[in-house]
Design a protein around this motif. Sequence first.
Motif, PDB file in Angstrom:
ATOM      1  N   CYS A 164       0.846  -1.191   0.000  1.00  0.00           N
ATOM      2  CA  CYS A 164       0.000   0.000   0.000  1.00  0.00           C
ATOM      3  C   CYS A 164       0.881   1.240   0.000  1.00  0.00           C
ATOM      4  O   CYS A 164       1.747   1.390   0.861  1.00  0.00           O
ATOM      5  N   ILE A 215      -5.684  -5.547   2.516  1.00  0.00           N
ATOM      6  CA  ILE A 215      -5.431  -4.143   2.838  1.00  0.00           C
ATOM      7  C   ILE A 215      -5.706  -3.874   4.313  1.00  0.00           C
ATOM      8  O   ILE A 215      -4.920  -3.216   4.999  1.00  0.00           O
ATOM      9  N   THR A 241      -3.004  -4.588   6.779  1.00  0.00           N
ATOM     10  CA  THR A 241      -1.881  -3.659   6.900  1.00  0.00           C
ATOM     11  C   THR A 241      -2.122  -2.636   8.004  1.00  0.00           C
ATOM     12  O   THR A 241      -1.207  -1.916   8.382  1.00  0.00           O
TER      13      THR A 241
END
Length: 107
Positions: A18, A37, A40
């Motif tokens: 990312c 995502i 993270t």
Amino acid sequence: MRNVSFPDFDVQVVTVRCEPSGREVRVVHDSNLIDAILQTGLGLGQSCDGIALCGFCRVRVLDGIENLTPPGSEERKVLAAQHAGDDERLACCARINGPVTVTTDYW
């Protein structure tokens, strides 16, 4: 007690990066992009519970778009309604088949 043996497992792992934070996570091949995502620690908009209605989880794919599953008809409808670019995907719909780098306007 009985000895139990397990066959060797060939688990394929892929990396999701990312930007601009540079945060990365390694996930099992064919994982959902939104789940990767969120692992993270970055936030990602969502209100439709991942069924391709709201479009809040839209991300721009900086690298590796070919490593995501092709968009289905529902995802294409939402992206078209939002006038999304060819490099944008709904993270709730995309599954990961290889390394990918994504960003949003709010990270």
